[in-house]
Every structure is written in C-alpha cells, then in structure tokens.
Design a protein around this motif. Structure first.
Motif, PDB file in Angstrom:
ATOM      1  N   LYS A 134     -36.893  98.444  -0.904  1.00 13.31           N
ATOM      2  CA  LYS A 134     -37.873  98.315   0.171  1.00 13.31           C
ATOM      3  C   LYS A 134     -39.248  98.114  -0.457  1.00 13.31           C
ATOM      4  CE  LYS A 134     -35.397 101.149   3.553  1.00 13.31           C
ATOM      5  NZ  LYS A 134     -35.479 102.343   4.439  1.00 13.31           N
ATOM      6  N   VAL A 135     -39.765  96.905  -0.323  1.00 10.75           N
ATOM      7  CA  VAL A 135     -40.988  96.517  -1.031  1.00 10.75           C
ATOM      8  C   VAL A 135     -42.146  96.336  -0.055  1.00 10.75           C
ATOM      9  CG1 VAL A 135     -42.056  94.793  -2.530  1.00 10.75           C
ATOM     10  CG2 VAL A 135     -39.626  95.371  -2.814  1.00 10.75           C
ATOM     11  N   ALA A 136     -43.268  96.959  -0.367  1.00  8.88           N
ATOM     12  CA  ALA A 136     -44.529  96.682   0.322  1.00  8.88           C
ATOM     13  C   ALA A 136     -45.421  95.903  -0.638  1.00  8.88           C
ATOM     14  CB  ALA A 136     -45.213  97.973   0.753  1.00  8.88           C
ATOM     15  N   LEU A 175     -35.984  88.584  -2.155  1.00 12.79           N
ATOM     16  CA  LEU A 175     -35.524  89.928  -1.782  1.00 12.79           C
ATOM     17  C   LEU A 175     -34.200  89.920  -1.012  1.00 12.79           C
ATOM     18  CD1 LEU A 175     -38.877  91.754  -0.953  1.00 12.79           C
ATOM     19  CD2 LEU A 175     -37.140  92.507  -2.594  1.00 12.79           C
ATOM     20  N   PRO A 176     -34.006  89.027  -0.042  1.00 15.95           N
ATOM     21  CA  PRO A 176     -32.725  89.044   0.679  1.00 15.95           C
ATOM     22  C   PRO A 176     -31.516  88.820  -0.219  1.00 15.95           C
ATOM     23  CG  PRO A 176     -34.356  87.778   1.896  1.00 15.95           C
ATOM     24  CD  PRO A 176     -34.954  88.063   0.558  1.00 15.95           C
ATOM     25  N   ASP A 177     -31.686  88.102  -1.319  1.00 15.93           N
ATOM     26  CA  ASP A 177     -30.558  87.808  -2.211  1.00 15.93           C
ATOM     27  C   ASP A 177     -30.015  89.059  -2.890  1.00 15.93           C
ATOM     28  OD1 ASP A 177     -30.841  85.140  -1.598  1.00 15.93           O
ATOM     29  OD2 ASP A 177     -32.035  84.674  -3.374  1.00 15.93           O
ATOM     30  N   VAL A 178     -30.825  90.121  -2.995  1.00 16.41           N
ATOM     31  CA  VAL A 178     -30.380  91.359  -3.643  1.00 16.41           C
ATOM     32  C   VAL A 178     -30.270  92.501  -2.645  1.00 16.41           C
ATOM     33  CG1 VAL A 178     -31.325  90.687  -5.887  1.00 16.41           C
ATOM     34  CG2 VAL A 178     -32.754  91.985  -4.285  1.00 16.41           C
ATOM     35  N   GLY A 179     -30.261  92.152  -1.361  1.00 15.81           N
ATOM     36  CA  GLY A 179     -30.182  93.188  -0.336  1.00 15.81           C
ATOM     37  C   GLY A 179     -31.485  93.919  -0.130  1.00 15.81           C
ATOM     38  N   GLY A 180     -32.588  93.313  -0.562  1.00 20.58           N
ATOM     39  CA  GLY A 180     -33.889  93.947  -0.438  1.00 20.58           C
ATOM     40  C   GLY A 180     -34.609  93.537   0.834  1.00 20.58           C
ATOM     41  N   GLU A 181     -35.762  94.173   1.075  1.00 19.86           N
ATOM     42  CA  GLU A 181     -36.521  93.928   2.292  1.00 19.86           C
ATOM     43  C   GLU A 181     -38.012  94.043   2.006  1.00 19.86           C
ATOM     44  OE1 GLU A 181     -37.156  95.960   6.734  1.00 19.86           O
ATOM     45  OE2 GLU A 181     -35.796  96.866   5.270  1.00 19.86           O
ATOM     46  N   LEU A 182     -38.784  93.090   2.510  1.00 23.34           N
ATOM     47  CA  LEU A 182     -40.233  93.177   2.442  1.00 23.34           C
ATOM     48  C   LEU A 182     -40.692  93.937   3.685  1.00 23.34           C
ATOM     49  CD1 LEU A 182     -42.761  92.319   0.837  1.00 23.34           C
ATOM     50  CD2 LEU A 182     -42.879  90.284   2.287  1.00 23.34           C
ATOM     51  N   VAL A 183     -40.970  95.240   3.534  1.00 21.74           N
ATOM     52  CA  VAL A 183     -41.254  96.088   4.692  1.00 21.74           C
ATOM     53  C   VAL A 183     -42.673  95.895   5.212  1.00 21.74           C
ATOM     54  CG1 VAL A 183     -39.528  97.800   4.059  1.00 21.74           C
ATOM     55  CG2 VAL A 183     -41.874  98.062   3.218  1.00 21.74           C
ATOM     56  N   ASP A 184     -43.580  95.429   4.397  1.00 23.94           N
ATOM     57  CA  ASP A 184     -44.930  95.126   4.845  1.00 23.94           C
ATOM     58  C   ASP A 184     -45.627  94.279   3.786  1.00 23.94           C
ATOM     59  OD1 ASP A 184     -47.192  95.015   6.404  1.00 23.94           O
ATOM     60  OD2 ASP A 184     -47.440  97.187   6.583  1.00 23.94           O
ATOM     61  N   ALA A 185     -46.580  93.452   4.224  1.00 27.53           N
ATOM     62  CA  ALA A 185     -47.375  92.619   3.320  1.00 27.53           C
ATOM     63  C   ALA A 185     -48.814  92.660   3.799  1.00 27.53           C
ATOM     64  CB  ALA A 185     -46.854  91.192   3.276  1.00 27.53           C
ATOM     65  N   MET A 186     -49.704  93.174   2.966  1.00 29.01           N
ATOM     66  CA  MET A 186     -51.100  93.392   3.350  1.00 29.01           C
ATOM     67  C   MET A 186     -52.007  92.581   2.435  1.00 29.01           C
ATOM     68  SD  MET A 186     -50.255  97.396   3.616  1.00 29.01           S
ATOM     69  CE  MET A 186     -48.800  97.008   2.622  1.00 29.01           C
ATOM     70  N   SER A 187     -52.697  91.606   3.008  1.00 33.40           N
ATOM     71  CA  SER A 187     -53.605  90.787   2.216  1.00 33.40           C
ATOM     72  C   SER A 187     -54.991  91.406   2.209  1.00 33.40           C
ATOM     73  CB  SER A 187     -53.674  89.367   2.772  1.00 33.40           C
ATOM     74  OG  SER A 187     -54.291  89.361   4.047  1.00 33.40           O
ATOM     75  N   ALA A 201     -42.009 102.340   1.944  1.00 37.18           N
ATOM     76  CA  ALA A 201     -41.558 101.489   0.841  1.00 37.18           C
ATOM     77  C   ALA A 201     -41.079 102.313  -0.347  1.00 37.18           C
ATOM     78  CB  ALA A 201     -42.693 100.568   0.401  1.00 37.18           C
ATOM     79  N   ASP A 202     -40.082 101.776  -1.045  1.00 32.38           N
ATOM     80  CA  ASP A 202     -39.653 102.350  -2.326  1.00 32.38           C
ATOM     81  C   ASP A 202     -40.605 101.948  -3.443  1.00 32.38           C
ATOM     82  OD1 ASP A 202     -37.242 103.322  -1.143  1.00 32.38           O
ATOM     83  OD2 ASP A 202     -36.343 101.336  -1.418  1.00 32.38           O
ATOM     84  N   VAL A 203     -41.184 100.760  -3.320  1.00 28.09           N
ATOM     85  CA  VAL A 203     -42.018 100.200  -4.378  1.00 28.09           C
ATOM     86  C   VAL A 203     -43.171  99.424  -3.749  1.00 28.09           C
ATOM     87  CG1 VAL A 203     -40.534  98.159  -4.561  1.00 28.09           C
ATOM     88  CG2 VAL A 203     -42.053  98.736  -6.448  1.00 28.09           C
ATOM     89  N   VAL A 204     -44.337  99.537  -4.357  1.00 29.17           N
ATOM     90  CA  VAL A 204     -45.512  98.770  -3.942  1.00 29.17           C
ATOM     91  C   VAL A 204     -45.788  97.727  -5.013  1.00 29.17           C
ATOM     92  CG1 VAL A 204     -47.950  98.828  -3.331  1.00 29.17           C
ATOM     93  CG2 VAL A 204     -46.474 100.770  -2.763  1.00 29.17           C
ATOM     94  N   TYR A 205     -45.717  96.465  -4.628  1.00 31.74           N
ATOM     95  CA  TYR A 205     -46.011  95.373  -5.553  1.00 31.74           C
ATOM     96  C   TYR A 205     -47.491  95.016  -5.401  1.00 31.74           C
ATOM     97  CZ  TYR A 205     -45.067  91.249  -8.407  1.00 31.74           C
ATOM     98  OH  TYR A 205     -45.054  90.325  -9.421  1.00 31.74           O
TER      99      TYR A 205
END
Length: 380
Positions: free
Chosen positions: A166-168, A188-200, A220-224
């Motif tokens: 779960k990536v933000a 992300l969909p290819d590995v079963g992942g999800e972009l839970v939020d995107a903040m510009s 989110a599990d991870v913040v990019y």
C-alpha cells in the motif's frame, strides 16, 4: 556565499586542469572546452557541487593522460535547477562559448534546453535528471543515467516482496513527479499493490504538516517521496515529526549526503544505478581512489555519472582527432553511433538507439547516514 564557495572550487579545479594540460602536444594543439549547466545557487546547489566534483575529476584525468591534442576545460553556467536560467546559460554556451557538448541535469532544465541543443547541433548529456521523457528529446540529447521509470520498476517488486504493497506518493508538481506517479500507477497492480493516495506539492513548498495528516489517514505501508533538494529533506523530516511511521522509499535523488544524513531518513529505501565501486577495472579503480583521496568520502552514482559524461566526450573527441575530423556536435553524435561500447566507471557500456544507457538498478537502504546496497535488478 554558497555560490561564491562553489565558484572558488570550480576556479581551483579549472586551474589544476589547465596546469595538467599545459604540457600537452605542440604549440598548435587545439584546446577544447565543454559546458555544464548545474545549479550553483539556490536550494539545489548541493547537487551542483556533487555533479561538478565528478566532472572536474574526469577533466583532470583526461588532461593528465594527454587523451586530447590540447587541454580540456569546463565552463560552468548556473541553471539554479530552473528552466529559465538554464535557457539563458545554454544560449551563452552555444552562441558565445560555442561549445559542442554540454552537461545537463534535472528533468525540467533538460527539457527546456533540448530544443536549443537540437537546433544548434550541440550534444547535451544528462547525468542527473530521471524523467522518462528525457529519452525522447532527440538525437543530440543523451542520458548516462537510468531514468525514473526504470528505478520505479526495480523498487516496486522489492517493496512487494517485503510485504509493502500500500503506497502513498508525495510528489513534486513537475515532470519528474508526474512521471513517477504514472509509473507507480502502471506497475503496482502487477505485484498486487495499490496506490492508496497521491499528493502533489508545488516546487517551492516547505510546509508538509497537512500532507502528513493525509498520509496517516491513507493507511499506507510505504511513503514514496518523489522530490529533490531541500524539499525532499523537509518532507522526510516533517512527516516523521508529525507521526508518520510508514516505511519511506525514494529514487536516486535521495542519494545526496544532506538527505541521507537526516536522522529521520534512517531506514529509507532508495534506488540508484548499480556501480561496483570495488571493481578492479582500471577506470573504476582510479576514479574511486582519486575521488576518495580528494574528498575523503566514497563517490555517489551522480559523481560517477558526470565523470562518465566528461570521459565519454574525451573518448569521442580522441577518436575524431585521430581521424582528423573537427570536434563538433554532429561529429560527436556520428562517432557515438559508430562506437559499439565505451569503458566507463562501472565497466563497459553501450547506448540504446535513443541515446540512453541501460544499466542495472540497485536498491539501497540508508543506515547511519550512508547507503547500504540490498539487491541489484536488471531491467529490460
């Protein structure tokens, strides 16, 4: 003050380069000059220092080895990491200094100067910007760095393997940030992942308490973090200060010392191109040894990139001089296309047809202010 210190360092380096090259060839030997558009002032000036340290070392080695008929010097212009000053600097390098080859950095800057490069047949070489569209700027624009889409493609499967799906995304509102957003959505969909939020965030934003609240609520599990310079430091610091406990991840822009030394960045995962600094090949070994001796630290991928960009010019110019051909942008391009491979820092490499190097990507973790390599991924 920062710009003054940088200018002094560049002047000293140029003097060393001139001295090293003063004994080259006969009185008729032709000196060669290339240009560089780096941020010498402003919030991203730390990158300019790093980029120039690699470029200057390469020029010193080129002159010490008598690779060219005359001495090689580098003329620096301050891009401030912004398109408009970069266009002014590029125009000066082309029309006044008449250089055939210019070092570039940052996605927005590189896109802004690419039209000038094509029109004037001046080679522009990027070793710092990573927007994927930099591979589409025409035959006179080259990249000696893997682009952001390849970095994201390496990072996403690694995160998934660690159970971080779960990536933000917190991203700067510019071509770099948008490209990372697009790539995360695609991979992300290819590995079963999800972009839970995107903040510009705008490029000049320095307050992220509101962003931190959104990240916490996203689960989110991870913040990019897709930013650079002083802004990325503040994002990491303020998110931690405001209670964000998720794993941090980023791209190669986070590999600068001021970002990695941030206490809040400890444990952050980031990608870079893979370079084996322990390699015994002569080019890499000399680069690492001399850089450590001068700077008292290990070089980063950015240092290697701009060393390679200058060495690439010297290899091409040397080949042209041996054939009795002038060192022009058009001839440099033709010579690059005619050369199958180049011995650069990191080993023997080749260019893709679009002028971009394809290199393995390394996933790193920040530990006590320094990068620790975790795994290397080959991207096709």
């Amino acid at each position: 003050m920062k710009k003054a210190r940088f200018a002094s360092a560049v002047a000293a380096a140029t003097l060393c380069i001139a001295v090293a090259g003063s004994a080259i060839g006969s009185a008729h030997a032709e000196d060669l000059k290339i240009g560089a558009l780096f941020p010498l002032s402003g919030p991203n000036s730390a990158y300019g220092d790093i980029f120039a340290s690699g470029a200057n070392l390469a020029a010193q080695h080129v002159n010490a080895d008598n690779m060219l008929g005359g001495r090689l010097t580098i003329e620096y212009e301050d891009s401030q990491a912004l398109p408009q000053p970069a266009v002014v600097g590029m125009t000066k390098l082309i029309e006044v200094s008449q250089v055939p080859y210019v070092l570039s950095a940052f996605t927005g800057v590189s896109k802004a100067i690419s039209t000038l490069a094509q029109r004037s047949e001046t080679v522009a070489v990027n070793g710092g910007g990573v927007g994927p569209d930099l591979a589409k700027l025409g035959p006179y624009f080259w990249n000696v760095i893997p682009l952001a889409n390849l970095e994201v493609r390496a990072m996403v499967p690694y995160l998934a393997d660690q159970g971080l799906k779960k990536v933000a995304l917190v991203y700067v509102d510019d071509p770099l940030g948008q490209s990372i957003l697009d790539e995360l959505k695609a991979t992300l969909p290819d590995v079963g992942g999800e972009l839970v939020d995107a903040m510009s965030v705008p490029t000049n934003t320095q307050n992220f308490s509101g962003i931190a609240a959104k990240v916490r609520s996203a689960g989110a599990d991870v913040v990019y973090i897709a930013s650079y310079g002083a802004q990325q430091v503040q994002i990491a610091k303020q998110l931690r200060d405001n209670g964000v406990e998720a794993q941090f991840a980023s791209y190669s822009g986070f590999s600068v010392p001021e970002a990695m030394k941030l206490p809040e960045a400890d444990g952050l995962l980031f990608t870079t191109q893979a370079v084996d600094y322990t390699s015994s090949d002569p080019v890499t070994k000399r680069f690492v040894t001399d850089y450590e001796a001068s700077h008292h630290r290990m070089p980063s991928a950015y240092v290697a990139n701009y060393y390679n960009a200058v060495r690439l010019f010297a290899l091409l110019a040397h080949a042209l001089e041996e054939k009795g051909e002038p060192v022009t942008g058009a001839n440099l391009l033709a010579q690059r296309k005619a050369t199958k491979s180049f011995d650069l820092v990191g080993g023997t490499v080749s260019f893709q047809d679009n002028g971009t190097l394809l290199a393995p990507i390394q996933v790193n973790r920040v530990e006590k202010g320094a990068p620790v390599a975790l795994t290397t991924v080959s991207i096709q």
